[in-house]
Design a protein around this motif. Structure first.
Motif, mmCIF file in Angstrom:
data_model
loop_
_atom_site.group_PDB
_atom_site.id
_atom_site.type_symbol
_atom_site.label_atom_id
_atom_site.label_comp_id
_atom_site.label_asym_id
_atom_site.label_seq_id
_atom_site.Cartn_x
_atom_site.Cartn_y
_atom_site.Cartn_z
ATOM 1 N N GLN A 42 0.788 -1.207 -0.305
ATOM 2 C CA GLN A 42 0.323 -0.093 -0.131
ATOM 3 C C GLN A 42 1.323 1.107 -0.076
ATOM 4 N N LEU A 43 0.647 2.287 -1.247
ATOM 5 C CA LEU A 43 1.291 3.314 -0.894
ATOM 6 C C LEU A 43 0.608 4.519 -0.129
ATOM 7 N N VAL A 44 1.926 5.348 1.511
ATOM 8 C CA VAL A 44 1.375 6.127 1.385
ATOM 9 C C VAL A 44 2.777 7.322 1.058
ATOM 10 N N GLY A 45 1.934 8.391 0.941
ATOM 11 C CA GLY A 45 2.832 9.235 0.445
ATOM 12 C C GLY A 45 2.480 10.756 0.640
ATOM 13 N N PRO A 46 3.322 11.648 -0.028
ATOM 14 C CA PRO A 46 2.773 12.966 0.482
ATOM 15 C C PRO A 46 1.332 13.358 -0.057
ATOM 16 N N THR A 47 0.370 14.381 0.180
ATOM 17 C CA THR A 47 -0.137 14.383 -0.467
ATOM 18 C C THR A 47 -0.797 16.186 0.104
ATOM 19 N N VAL A 48 -1.635 16.920 -0.058
ATOM 20 C CA VAL A 48 -2.137 18.204 0.388
ATOM 21 C C VAL A 48 -3.498 17.768 1.228
ATOM 22 N N ARG A 49 -3.517 18.673 1.841
ATOM 23 C CA ARG A 49 -4.723 18.630 2.429
ATOM 24 C C ARG A 49 -4.966 19.177 3.865
ATOM 25 N N ASP A 50 -6.511 20.335 3.486
ATOM 26 C CA ASP A 50 -5.864 20.573 4.917
ATOM 27 C C ASP A 50 -5.310 21.835 4.728
#
Lengths: 279, 375
Positions: free
Chosen positions: B27-35
């Motif tokens: 499962q890929l976990v990475g940076p993403t824009v939120r809030d």
């Protein structure tokens, strides 16, 4: 590969064999340890986490005889939610046990020398296994003194044993109370001054102490005056504890985790923190 | 591809790489824009990465800003490290049932997904190794942490810019990724948008082999090295750590602690964003019948009064004491406990402190007036 593990946070049920009232707020529980091969083996000074179903868990030092592992003995003061819940348990009730944990009293290092055991109040509970060890191996030590302080004569723990240890165990037992009752014939006052009456040669002595931190401070002060170095003094200390296995971070005192490096610590390891208010 | 040979990867190639890792079952976990922040969350591919975003960080300040390019890793660090993936914020430790006058404990059997960390920075990888010392390398092993940590795949990123509160160079934890990775990327933004990829493990080499890449030429390798060197020379903060354990142990009553405590709100933000803080509390609960009990573990902080509670009261009742405990532990007694500093120089505690307390400044102030007792 990471090694497979058994969960160190899971308690094992243990049935209460006997409950004994010690003082108005303190009692001793004897637990069956039938499920364990060879009984419950522990080193004097170690502790267990005791769990009351659904209520919570507390660290309690073992107060029984290390030479009699067929039962597990804890002496507890009812002061909080969990200890009061334990107090309500009766014979045949079940507690959860995790342990034994921590580093106990360095009895091996004390061999061949004089030994001072200094207890304030409930601090006698974790020292009692060390006394039992001394009684069993009396020839390993030279002079052994046990100094005990309590608030009143009624608050004295293991009172009948104290005189037995003195009589039969060749242990010098000195007892003092903060407030006397009419029948009290012994000294009145705090524990540290009693050290002047204890028999020991500073150069070959180790001191083990457990009690309120203010008492430990004055004990250290007095022992230092009498010629003991900080490396000859061991304290059993208390802090908040949630896990007892070095994960939760609550029991830190400077460089030490009391759960795994203690609860018994050589004084010089923690001196700057012990002497600092709120460290 | 093997050893420390480096290859060149286009943006599309990075997309293919992420899909190849997914196909391996991660499962890929990475940076993403939120809030308004760059967070770590499950991502499905490069489309979720924070393309064209960077941030401004200072003591007590974090703001996302638009970049004038399409950099995918053109930021330094968001508020989260990877800590919550392994040392989860709240979890059940066991369930117990009353049965035949006693009780039976059902331990949790964790079966966490296999994770691939995308975009992990060197300081945060060091932080994972620091937490491993608490949960895996002591006398006891935390089984949940162990299960979640096992087999994690790491696609690291060499930082292309230093944040305003970064000091990994002082802590010797970055910005170049040197260990604990399967693949490491350096993003190149001169000319064609591309990445130099370095292999850190057999597993990393195997995944990369599926993409049929060209080796990176000398020019690209040099450009990649320059990117990291530029980052290293533009750290937002410096932290002198020479003799820090002795320094702080002999200054436990230094008046600087009072100054810090005057500002500290005891909010615990620093301990929550810290990638190495590991304190946890437990809660024992029952259902309404009283026949089923559970124990839960949740993150705790040394800034709470409960943290040091023993019967009768808290050992550290003053904010000053709790603030001192946090800082002395983080940068000094941690070394005695685990053989490493608890600080990796990520700067999150500075950025996310609502009043902008900066541990590098605080320790420097003590160092400058070593031994001072009175205000």
């Amino acid at each position: 590969m990471l090694a497979p593990v058994r969960d160190p946070m899971t308690p094992t049920p243990a049935r209460i064999r006997k409950v004994r009232r010690e003082t108005s707020d303190t009692f001793t529980v004897h637990l069956d340890v039938d499920g364990r091969d060879g009984g419950f083996r522990f080193a004097p000074g170690q502790f267990n986490m005791l769990y009351v179903f659904g209520v919570g868990e507390v660290p309690i030092s073992i107060s029984g005889d290390p030479g009699a592992p067929s039962e597990l003995v804890h002496t507890i003061r009812a002061v909080g939610t969990v200890t009061r819940a334990i107090q309500k348990q009766r014979k045949a009730s079940v507690l959860g046990v995790r342990g034994p944990f921590g580093q106990g009293w360095p009895l091996d290092k004390a061999k061949g020398g004089d030994l001072l055991l200094v207890a304030g109040g409930l601090g006698l509970a974790p020292l009692r296994p060390a006394v039992y060890h001394v009684l069993e191996h009396r020839e390993d030590f030279r002079d052994v003194s046990l100094l005990v302080g309590a608030r009143t004569p009624e608050d004295l723990l293991f009172r009948s044993e104290l005189s037995r240890w003195q009589r039969k165990g060749r242990i010098q037992v000195l007892v003092t109370v903060d407030r006397a009752t009419p029948d009290w014939k012994g000294p009145i006052g705090v524990v540290p001054p009693l050290l002047r009456e204890a028999r020991f040669e500073p150069g070959r002595t180790l001191a083990f102490a457990c009690g309120p931190e203010v008492m430990l401070r004055f004990t250290e002060h007095e022992l230092s005056r009498l010629g003991l170095g900080a490396d000859q003094l061991y304290f059993s200390l208390e802090r908040n504890m949630k896990c007892a296995v070095g994960f939760c971070g609550h029991c830190q005192l400077g460089p030490a985790f009391l759960c795994k490096d203690g609860p018994v610590l050589r004084y010089d390891r923690v001196r700057p923190f012990f002497l600092t208010r709120e460290a | 591809m093997s050893g420390h040979e480096r290859a060149i990867l286009s943006v599309e190639g990075l997309g293919s790489l992420l899909q190849a890792i997914r196909q391996e079952g991660y499962q890929l976990v990475g940076p993403t824009v939120r809030d308004g922040a760059i967070v770590h969350a499950e991502i499905s591919g490069i489309g979720d990465l924070p393309a064209g975003w960077t941030e401004e960080q200072e003591a007590g300040t974090y703001r996302l800003r638009r970049r004038d390019d399409g950099a995918l890793f053109g930021y330094s660090l968001g508020p989260q490290s990877w800590k919550q993936l392994f040392f989860v914020p709240r979890m059940r430790l066991f369930q117990a049932r009353r049965k035949d006058g006693t009780f039976v404990v059902d331990a949790e059997a964790p079966k966490p997904p296999r994770l691939a960390l995308i975009g992990a920075r060197s300081c945060d990888l060091h932080a994972i190794e620091v937490q491993d010392r608490t949960f895996l390398k002591g006398q006891f092993v935390d089984p949940d942490y162990a299960a979640r940590r096992e087999g994690v795949f790491v696609v690291a990123v060499n930082c292309g810019q230093a944040g305003g509160t970064c000091f990994c160079v002082s802590m010797k934890t970055g910005p170049r990724v040197t260990q604990w990775f399967d693949l490491a990327l350096t993003e190149l933004l001169d000319g064609a948008h591309r990445f130099v990829v370095e292999v850190g493990s057999e597993r990393g080499a195997e995944v990369l082999a599926k993409l049929a890449l060209q080796p990176a030429d000398e020019g690209d390798c040099r450009t990649a090295d320059e990117v990291v060197e530029r980052t290293a020379s533009s750290m937002g903060r410096k932290f002198e750590t020479e003799g820090i354990t002795e320094l702080l142990y002999r200054n436990l009553e230094h008046p600087q602690w009072d100054k810090g405590a005057e500002r500290c709100t005891s909010c615990a933000n620093c301990t929550l964003v810290c990638p190495t803080c590991f304190c946890a509390s437990v809660e024992d609960v029952t259902d309404l019948s009283g026949n089923t009990a559970e124990r839960w573990r949740r993150w705790d902080s040394c800034f709470t009064l409960d943290h040091s509670y023993v019967h009768g009261g808290s050992v550290r009742s003053a904010t000053r004491s709790r603030y001192r405990q946090w800082l002395v532990h983080k940068v000094a007694s941690w070394i005695d406990q685990f053989g490493t500093s608890g600080c990796v120089g990520c700067g999150r505690c500075i950025t996310w402190c609502p009043v902008g307390i900066d541990l590098t400044e605080e320790v420097a102030a003590i160092r400058a007036t070593d031994g001072k007792k009175e205000p």
